[in-house]
Motif scaffolding. Structure first.
Motif, PDB file in Angstrom:
ATOM      1  N   GLY A   1       0.868  -1.320  -0.195  1.00 49.73           N
ATOM      2  CA  GLY A   1       0.119   0.075  -0.197  1.00 49.73           C
ATOM      3  C   GLY A   1       0.628   1.187   0.127  1.00 49.73           C
ATOM      4  O   GLY A   1       2.232   1.351  -0.052  1.00 49.73           O
ATOM      5  N   ALA A   2       0.111   2.441   0.052  1.00 46.93           N
ATOM      6  CA  ALA A   2       0.788   3.561  -0.234  1.00 46.93           C
ATOM      7  C   ALA A   2       1.247   4.139   1.357  1.00 46.93           C
ATOM      8  O   ALA A   2       0.258   3.934   2.253  1.00 46.93           O
ATOM      9  N   ASP A   3       2.461   4.829   1.496  1.00 45.30           N
ATOM     10  CA  ASP A   3       2.900   5.453   2.847  1.00 45.30           C
ATOM     11  C   ASP A   3       2.970   6.910   2.730  1.00 45.30           C
ATOM     12  O   ASP A   3       4.077   7.446   1.893  1.00 45.30           O
ATOM     13  N   MET A   4       1.806   7.538   2.821  1.00 44.13           N
ATOM     14  CA  MET A   4       1.813   8.971   2.453  1.00 44.13           C
ATOM     15  C   MET A   4       2.266   9.515   3.429  1.00 44.13           C
ATOM     16  O   MET A   4       1.854   9.803   4.714  1.00 44.13           O
TER      17      MET A   4
ATOM     18  N   ASN B   1       3.442  -5.422 -23.028  1.00 42.85           N
ATOM     19  CA  ASN B   1       2.550  -6.094 -22.196  1.00 42.85           C
ATOM     20  C   ASN B   1       3.018  -5.517 -20.616  1.00 42.85           C
ATOM     21  O   ASN B   1       4.170  -5.378 -20.642  1.00 42.85           O
ATOM     22  N   ALA B   2       2.097  -5.383 -19.612  1.00 45.93           N
ATOM     23  CA  ALA B   2       2.585  -4.933 -18.569  1.00 45.93           C
ATOM     24  C   ALA B   2       2.056  -5.471 -17.343  1.00 45.93           C
ATOM     25  O   ALA B   2       1.084  -6.290 -17.117  1.00 45.93           O
ATOM     26  N   TRP B   3       2.722  -5.209 -15.929  1.00 46.33           N
ATOM     27  CA  TRP B   3       2.243  -5.687 -15.098  1.00 46.33           C
ATOM     28  C   TRP B   3       2.243  -4.405 -14.102  1.00 46.33           C
ATOM     29  O   TRP B   3       3.004  -3.775 -13.902  1.00 46.33           O
ATOM     30  N   PHE B   4       1.118  -4.370 -13.091  1.00 49.61           N
ATOM     31  CA  PHE B   4       0.939  -3.214 -12.232  1.00 49.61           C
ATOM     32  C   PHE B   4       0.576  -3.584 -10.892  1.00 49.61           C
ATOM     33  O   PHE B   4       0.054  -4.627 -10.528  1.00 49.61           O
ATOM     34  N   ALA B   5       1.230  -2.673 -10.031  1.00 48.57           N
ATOM     35  CA  ALA B   5       0.624  -2.891  -8.462  1.00 48.57           C
ATOM     36  C   ALA B   5       0.790  -1.213  -8.100  1.00 48.57           C
ATOM     37  O   ALA B   5       1.695  -0.517  -8.282  1.00 48.57           O
ATOM     38  N   TYR B   6      -0.409  -0.727  -7.343  1.00 50.21           N
ATOM     39  CA  TYR B   6      -0.822   0.571  -6.908  1.00 50.21           C
ATOM     40  C   TYR B   6      -1.823   0.430  -6.270  1.00 50.21           C
ATOM     41  O   TYR B   6      -2.581  -0.347  -5.738  1.00 50.21           O
ATOM     42  N   THR B   7      -1.997   1.724  -5.623  1.00 56.72           N
ATOM     43  CA  THR B   7      -2.952   2.190  -4.567  1.00 56.72           C
ATOM     44  C   THR B   7      -3.805   3.485  -5.387  1.00 56.72           C
ATOM     45  O   THR B   7      -3.309   4.365  -5.835  1.00 56.72           O
ATOM     46  N   LEU B   8      -4.926   3.209  -5.029  1.00 53.83           N
ATOM     47  CA  LEU B   8      -5.785   4.299  -5.411  1.00 53.83           C
ATOM     48  C   LEU B   8      -6.079   5.079  -4.139  1.00 53.83           C
ATOM     49  O   LEU B   8      -6.606   4.364  -3.280  1.00 53.83           O
TER      50      LEU B   8
ATOM     51  N   ILE C   1      -7.517   1.926  -1.904  1.00 49.00           N
ATOM     52  CA  ILE C   1      -7.885   0.684  -2.746  1.00 49.00           C
ATOM     53  C   ILE C   1      -6.505   0.001  -3.285  1.00 49.00           C
ATOM     54  O   ILE C   1      -6.028   0.776  -3.800  1.00 49.00           O
ATOM     55  N   ASN C   2      -6.123  -1.029  -2.762  1.00 51.91           N
ATOM     56  CA  ASN C   2      -4.918  -1.728  -3.367  1.00 51.91           C
ATOM     57  C   ASN C   2      -5.048  -2.934  -4.467  1.00 51.91           C
ATOM     58  O   ASN C   2      -6.177  -3.465  -4.398  1.00 51.91           O
ATOM     59  N   ILE C   3      -4.489  -2.779  -5.573  1.00 48.79           N
ATOM     60  CA  ILE C   3      -4.519  -3.233  -6.658  1.00 48.79           C
ATOM     61  C   ILE C   3      -3.389  -3.892  -7.500  1.00 48.79           C
ATOM     62  O   ILE C   3      -2.408  -3.321  -7.336  1.00 48.79           O
ATOM     63  N   MET C   4      -3.568  -5.239  -7.933  1.00 45.99           N
ATOM     64  CA  MET C   4      -2.462  -5.718  -8.729  1.00 45.99           C
ATOM     65  C   MET C   4      -2.787  -6.851  -9.443  1.00 45.99           C
ATOM     66  O   MET C   4      -3.843  -7.434  -9.379  1.00 45.99           O
ATOM     67  N   GLY C   5      -1.853  -6.939 -10.432  1.00 53.27           N
ATOM     68  CA  GLY C   5      -2.287  -7.892 -11.574  1.00 53.27           C
ATOM     69  C   GLY C   5      -1.501  -7.550 -12.953  1.00 53.27           C
ATOM     70  O   GLY C   5      -0.967  -6.700 -13.265  1.00 53.27           O
ATOM     71  N   ALA C   6      -1.943  -8.537 -13.939  1.00 54.49           N
ATOM     72  CA  ALA C   6      -1.267  -8.451 -15.387  1.00 54.49           C
ATOM     73  C   ALA C   6      -2.151  -7.553 -16.294  1.00 54.49           C
ATOM     74  O   ALA C   6      -3.428  -7.527 -16.128  1.00 54.49           O
ATOM     75  N   ASP C   7      -1.537  -6.618 -17.047  1.00 55.99           N
ATOM     76  CA  ASP C   7      -2.326  -5.769 -18.004  1.00 55.99           C
ATOM     77  C   ASP C   7      -1.865  -6.108 -19.393  1.00 55.99           C
ATOM     78  O   ASP C   7      -0.735  -5.971 -19.838  1.00 55.99           O
ATOM     79  N   MET C   8      -2.567  -7.253 -19.737  1.00 54.61           N
ATOM     80  CA  MET C   8      -2.256  -7.877 -21.161  1.00 54.61           C
ATOM     81  C   MET C   8      -2.836  -6.764 -22.175  1.00 54.61           C
ATOM     82  O   MET C   8      -3.941  -6.998 -22.759  1.00 54.61           O
TER      83      MET C   8
ATOM     84  N   THR D   1     -10.097  -6.116 -23.000  1.00 54.52           N
ATOM     85  CA  THR D   1     -10.230  -5.709 -21.620  1.00 54.52           C
ATOM     86  C   THR D   1      -9.362  -6.850 -20.509  1.00 54.52           C
ATOM     87  O   THR D   1      -9.261  -7.918 -21.288  1.00 54.52           O
ATOM     88  N   ARG D   2      -9.025  -6.305 -19.622  1.00 50.53           N
ATOM     89  CA  ARG D   2      -8.306  -7.330 -18.664  1.00 50.53           C
ATOM     90  C   ARG D   2      -8.474  -7.035 -17.290  1.00 50.53           C
ATOM     91  O   ARG D   2      -8.753  -5.917 -16.925  1.00 50.53           O
ATOM     92  N   ASP D   3      -8.594  -8.132 -16.619  1.00 53.54           N
ATOM     93  CA  ASP D   3      -9.056  -8.133 -15.121  1.00 53.54           C
ATOM     94  C   ASP D   3      -7.683  -8.007 -14.205  1.00 53.54           C
ATOM     95  O   ASP D   3      -6.818  -8.905 -14.185  1.00 53.54           O
ATOM     96  N   LEU D   4      -7.725  -7.001 -13.151  1.00 57.25           N
ATOM     97  CA  LEU D   4      -6.569  -7.363 -12.060  1.00 57.25           C
ATOM     98  C   LEU D   4      -7.369  -7.422 -10.894  1.00 57.25           C
ATOM     99  O   LEU D   4      -8.506  -7.333 -10.699  1.00 57.25           O
ATOM    100  N   SER D   5      -6.741  -7.760  -9.931  1.00 60.47           N
ATOM    101  CA  SER D   5      -6.940  -8.134  -8.426  1.00 60.47           C
ATOM    102  C   SER D   5      -7.084  -6.783  -7.592  1.00 60.47           C
ATOM    103  O   SER D   5      -6.251  -6.186  -7.261  1.00 60.47           O
ATOM    104  N   VAL D   6      -8.293  -6.496  -7.052  1.00 57.87           N
ATOM    105  CA  VAL D   6      -8.421  -5.389  -5.949  1.00 57.87           C
ATOM    106  C   VAL D   6      -8.118  -6.557  -4.630  1.00 57.87           C
ATOM    107  O   VAL D   6      -8.942  -7.299  -4.314  1.00 57.87           O
ATOM    108  N   VAL D   7      -7.006  -6.366  -3.925  1.00 62.48           N
ATOM    109  CA  VAL D   7      -6.727  -7.253  -2.941  1.00 62.48           C
ATOM    110  C   VAL D   7      -6.793  -6.491  -1.396  1.00 62.48           C
ATOM    111  O   VAL D   7      -6.673  -7.634  -0.399  1.00 62.48           O
TER     112      VAL D   7
END
Lengths: 163, 163, 163
Positions: free
Chosen positions: B111-114, C89-96, C107-114, C119-125
């Protein structure tokens, strides 16, 4: 304290889905682009002698047996990096991508790969498609390690939440 | 709209497990390999003046109080990077590794460390061993920040799903 | 085998919360620090011709429509990297990160961006604050791709676990 209310595992059941797959990583050596499946995006730092900080991006085949040339049943896309100064030890985050008549969807995994342990558990933190919202454990075993440029892991994927 | 059906938190209970640990990060300065616990795998970019893009891999001790030399009760292995051009702000993904008579297993966090906020919440997204499939919140507080090479975070780990 | 007990999706319900947001990524070109929202922390490797290994750290605005200059309703902080040698092709991990009267939390998200898929689905974890412990799916669609320095994704965030 000996009170560990959260660790008695009273609710653990058998996995709702389980499969064993082999992960093959062929690190790019600068000349074998045709065969390589991964490459170092960041080089090792000078901290220790065990590649601390080397970060490898991969797009690796997953097979049902431990033969590199068996037909892949999934891809593993993600990265790992080495993170100990006293031994080889790694940390992984990646996605298993299935796109066949048997399975379609993804499984997202992250965790520590304590390479010196015989087996180590990482977390399955989510999934999509056939693996919608799944959670579970991915148990790694080193199947072979051939110098710097090829290694193979057995991944025993146990899913405990299936929808 | 004022309708926020997902935010009334009606099901929130007290954590099933909670502990406070201190994270100590000693960034390698090029000469202190014996003491350093982390190193920059990627250097800062030229975007802004706050280390944007610097990516640090760590294997850091976790202690029960805020003394660096207290006996570690866990390791934190993973990485963080700085990601704002207007201030210091970071993003973390890592594993807490417990290997003692008290706890054995791992907890995976991201997660984010703001950093400019007094406290900030990251997600506990999974666990293994004693922390099988756990989920929860890790609340960060900056305990001290000493130049570029040492900082300490208080991590209040609250687990809401225990098995 | 045709037996797929974990994929009948019998328990799938409608999302408890859903929103569509647009992600704008302006990659730093070395001179546009005022406008750039991301920068390459690691450069592409020599494996293939599709930026394999390039790792980009971002702090990107999220808007409700697809106009770059619309008021951001959230920030996306995290990273992606390219990971195929035969295509982009990419892979993401990030926080909204939400910080408004409407929503506060992450909201924390990670997964493959094909990227080659429509369309492609990533996981909200995981999530925090208003999104405490949430889980779900983030569906990516490429909205526009303008050379190397600007792209926009539509992210359809569907949360299936809300508290």
């Amino acid at each position: 304290s000996s009170a560990k209310p959260s660790s008695n595992h009273k609710n653990i059941k058998a996995p709702c889905k389980r499969f064993v797959l082999y992960y093959h990583d062929i690190l790019f050596n600068g000349t074998d682009a045709a065969n390589a499946t991964s490459a170092a995006a960041a080089n090792a730092t000078l901290l220790g002698n065990f590649s601390f900080g080397q970060l490898v991006v991969f797009d690796d085949p997953m097979t049902k047996d431990n033969h590199l040339l068996s037909p892949p049943v999934a891809r593993a896309q993600g990265f790992y990096f080495y993170d100990m100064k006293s031994t080889y030890n790694a940390w992984f985050a990646y996605t298993l991508i299935f796109n066949s008549s048997e399975h379609r969807g993804t499984i997202n995994i992250m965790g520590a790969d304590m390479m010196m342990e015989k087996t180590r558990d990482l977390s399955v933190v989510g999934g999509t498609g056939d693996f919608f919202l799944t959670r579970g454990i991915a148990t790694f075993t080193t199947d072979t390690l051939q110098g710097f440029y090829y290694f193979r892991l057995k991944m025993d994927i146990k899913l405990y939440e299936c929808y």
